[in-house]
Every structure is written in structure tokens, then in C-alpha cells.
Design a protein around this motif. Sequence first.
Motif, PDB file in Angstrom:
ATOM      1  N   ARG A 163      -6.569 -18.043   2.073  1.00 59.80           N
ATOM      2  CA  ARG A 163      -7.991 -18.096   1.739  1.00 59.80           C
ATOM      3  C   ARG A 163      -8.191 -19.251   0.775  1.00 59.80           C
ATOM      4  O   ARG A 163      -7.606 -19.296  -0.289  1.00 59.80           O
ATOM      5  CB  ARG A 163      -8.466 -16.791   1.123  1.00 59.80           C
ATOM      6  CG  ARG A 163      -8.338 -15.631   2.093  1.00 59.80           C
ATOM      7  CD  ARG A 163      -9.135 -14.448   1.651  1.00 59.80           C
ATOM      8  NE  ARG A 163      -8.751 -14.009   0.324  1.00 59.80           N
ATOM      9  CZ  ARG A 163      -9.416 -13.102  -0.372  1.00 59.80           C
ATOM     10  NH1 ARG A 163     -10.504 -12.581   0.115  1.00 59.80           N
ATOM     11  NH2 ARG A 163      -9.006 -12.722  -1.548  1.00 59.80           N
ATOM     12  N   GLY A 176     -10.745  -7.871  -4.208  1.00 52.48           N
ATOM     13  CA  GLY A 176     -11.214  -8.861  -3.241  1.00 52.48           C
ATOM     14  C   GLY A 176     -11.916 -10.023  -3.906  1.00 52.48           C
ATOM     15  O   GLY A 176     -12.042 -11.086  -3.314  1.00 52.48           O
ATOM     16  N   TYR A 177     -12.373  -9.811  -5.144  1.00 48.89           N
ATOM     17  CA  TYR A 177     -13.039 -10.876  -5.894  1.00 48.89           C
ATOM     18  C   TYR A 177     -12.267 -11.058  -7.186  1.00 48.89           C
ATOM     19  O   TYR A 177     -12.588 -10.473  -8.202  1.00 48.89           O
ATOM     20  CB  TYR A 177     -14.484 -10.508  -6.221  1.00 48.89           C
ATOM     21  CG  TYR A 177     -15.346 -10.275  -5.020  1.00 48.89           C
ATOM     22  CD1 TYR A 177     -16.107 -11.307  -4.491  1.00 48.89           C
ATOM     23  CD2 TYR A 177     -15.396  -9.041  -4.415  1.00 48.89           C
ATOM     24  CE1 TYR A 177     -16.898 -11.096  -3.389  1.00 48.89           C
ATOM     25  CE2 TYR A 177     -16.181  -8.825  -3.306  1.00 48.89           C
ATOM     26  CZ  TYR A 177     -16.936  -9.866  -2.801  1.00 48.89           C
ATOM     27  OH  TYR A 177     -17.719  -9.651  -1.706  1.00 48.89           O
ATOM     28  N   ARG A 178     -11.211 -11.853  -7.132  1.00 45.03           N
ATOM     29  CA  ARG A 178     -10.300 -11.883  -8.270  1.00 45.03           C
ATOM     30  C   ARG A 178     -10.837 -12.738  -9.410  1.00 45.03           C
ATOM     31  O   ARG A 178     -11.242 -13.881  -9.205  1.00 45.03           O
ATOM     32  CB  ARG A 178      -8.922 -12.388  -7.817  1.00 45.03           C
ATOM     33  CG  ARG A 178      -8.150 -11.285  -7.125  1.00 45.03           C
ATOM     34  CD  ARG A 178      -6.990 -11.820  -6.385  1.00 45.03           C
ATOM     35  NE  ARG A 178      -7.432 -12.634  -5.260  1.00 45.03           N
ATOM     36  CZ  ARG A 178      -6.602 -13.191  -4.409  1.00 45.03           C
ATOM     37  NH1 ARG A 178      -5.327 -13.071  -4.567  1.00 45.03           N
ATOM     38  NH2 ARG A 178      -7.064 -13.896  -3.407  1.00 45.03           N
ATOM     39  N   MET A 231      -1.919 -16.345   6.562  1.00 46.38           N
ATOM     40  CA  MET A 231      -3.361 -16.515   6.376  1.00 46.38           C
ATOM     41  C   MET A 231      -3.626 -16.956   4.936  1.00 46.38           C
ATOM     42  O   MET A 231      -3.162 -16.340   4.001  1.00 46.38           O
ATOM     43  CB  MET A 231      -4.072 -15.195   6.652  1.00 46.38           C
ATOM     44  CG  MET A 231      -5.581 -15.338   6.660  1.00 46.38           C
ATOM     45  SD  MET A 231      -6.394 -13.779   7.011  1.00 46.38           S
ATOM     46  CE  MET A 231      -6.115 -12.900   5.494  1.00 46.38           C
ATOM     47  N   TYR A 273     -11.238 -20.242  -0.356  1.00 49.33           N
ATOM     48  CA  TYR A 273     -12.412 -20.059  -1.199  1.00 49.33           C
ATOM     49  C   TYR A 273     -12.626 -18.568  -1.453  1.00 49.33           C
ATOM     50  O   TYR A 273     -12.673 -17.774  -0.514  1.00 49.33           O
ATOM     51  CB  TYR A 273     -13.658 -20.632  -0.518  1.00 49.33           C
ATOM     52  CG  TYR A 273     -14.945 -20.288  -1.226  1.00 49.33           C
ATOM     53  CD1 TYR A 273     -15.192 -20.793  -2.506  1.00 49.33           C
ATOM     54  CD2 TYR A 273     -15.885 -19.452  -0.655  1.00 49.33           C
ATOM     55  CE1 TYR A 273     -16.359 -20.470  -3.175  1.00 49.33           C
ATOM     56  CE2 TYR A 273     -17.058 -19.130  -1.311  1.00 49.33           C
ATOM     57  CZ  TYR A 273     -17.281 -19.639  -2.569  1.00 49.33           C
ATOM     58  OH  TYR A 273     -18.436 -19.325  -3.233  1.00 49.33           O
ATOM     59  N   ILE A 274     -12.702 -18.185  -2.697  1.00 58.12           N
ATOM     60  CA  ILE A 274     -12.984 -16.796  -3.045  1.00 58.12           C
ATOM     61  C   ILE A 274     -14.349 -16.772  -3.715  1.00 58.12           C
ATOM     62  O   ILE A 274     -14.537 -17.355  -4.782  1.00 58.12           O
ATOM     63  CB  ILE A 274     -11.915 -16.220  -3.983  1.00 58.12           C
ATOM     64  CG1 ILE A 274     -10.547 -16.273  -3.280  1.00 58.12           C
ATOM     65  CG2 ILE A 274     -12.259 -14.796  -4.374  1.00 58.12           C
ATOM     66  CD1 ILE A 274      -9.396 -15.893  -4.162  1.00 58.12           C
ATOM     67  N   PRO A 275     -15.328 -16.156  -3.103  1.00 50.91           N
ATOM     68  CA  PRO A 275     -16.692 -16.214  -3.644  1.00 50.91           C
ATOM     69  C   PRO A 275     -16.848 -15.395  -4.914  1.00 50.91           C
ATOM     70  O   PRO A 275     -16.017 -14.557  -5.239  1.00 50.91           O
ATOM     71  CB  PRO A 275     -17.528 -15.635  -2.503  1.00 50.91           C
ATOM     72  CG  PRO A 275     -16.604 -14.722  -1.787  1.00 50.91           C
ATOM     73  CD  PRO A 275     -15.248 -15.343  -1.877  1.00 50.91           C
TER      74      PRO A 275
END
Lengths: 42, 149
Positions: free
Chosen positions: A3, A33-35, A1, A5-7
Motif C-alpha cells: 500500500r 487500518g489507519y495507522r 501487496m 498511500y494510507i489515507p
Amino acid sequence: MTRTYIPRHPLNDLLPLEPGIRAVDHLEIPRAGYRLGAGGDR
Amino acid sequence: MLAVTGEEADVAAGLAASGDVVVRFVGPGEWLVLSQSETPEGLHRALSLLLAETAYIVDQSDGRVVFRLSGPNVRRILAKGIATDLHPAAFETGTSSNVLCGHISVNLARTGENEFELIVMRSFAVALFDDLRVMGREFDLSADFSTQG
């Protein structure tokens, strides 16, 4: 999996990135979760 | 994580044995799984290897925000918005539950005698943050990002 795009963290514009003065009662928001520096985060 | 119908007990046992994760009860057969050390991709992969046949696993990392509230007045602060008995005899350390904080649905967990974590959907994070600041104003509640990431 993967990702692609990390918002941004939704509180980015409300809190300083550096730790502030800590009172006895404290609200801490982990960035998990938001690096920082990845994707759309600043 | 949502257990396949009939597999709830096996999934619960698998989660309990899965090591460096924290499991938060959401509802019957449904949990949030948190890790301080694993990446979202790594955690998803590990859980899939362990429980892919018995549970549906969906990455919620970017869809939820965690708030960690601590201090001697934490129960008095939370009592302003949460109508749940948070006395340790009724809501002991390790307990988690979906509750309303004001008008916002959160997953509340007790992580210590005077420490709670609230997990909220991303789009409600700013509203919950504002509410918690107001609820804690009487006690000069401070707030910042965690230094642990």
C-alpha cells in the motif's frame, strides 16, 4: 501487496487524539487500518 | 471476502479455523474478516494462502471505519436508528448482519451483552458518527479514538 498511500482517518478532525472522559455509554473508534503517523495520517 | 460459487461451505469452514481473526457475516458467501493483531497486508497474505482457490479476497481496511458502542443503554441508543430486534434472544453475541442505521447501511455485530460494533463505508463515517452522537445524547454518550489502535 504494497500500500503506497494510507489515507487520513475520516474522523481525525472531529475527535481529539487523546482519550477523553468516558461515560457509561461510550462510542470508541479503533484506528485499525489507519495507522498513526503513516501515509497521510497525522 | 467472497466465496467462489459452490465453495461457500469450505470457505466458511476455513475462516472458522483461521485463528486470530473475527469473521462478520455480510451475506450468503460473503464476509468481512477483522484482525486486532495482524496488519492488512499480513491478513491478506494469510487468507490468500489459505483460501485463494476458493474465495476472492479484497483489502477493505482503508475503505471502512469501525465504531464500537458499549454501555448499559446501548440497545436503547441503537433502537433510535436500527429497526432490528437486538434482544439477546434474537440477536445473540457473535451475530452480525447488514442493517440500516437511519439511512446508512452498516454491518452490525454484537460483540458482548452490552457491546456492538458497526462497520460503515468510509465516506459515510462522519454522517454515522453524527447520527450516533445524536442517538446517544439522551444518555450522555461519550466518544473517542480507541487507545488500543
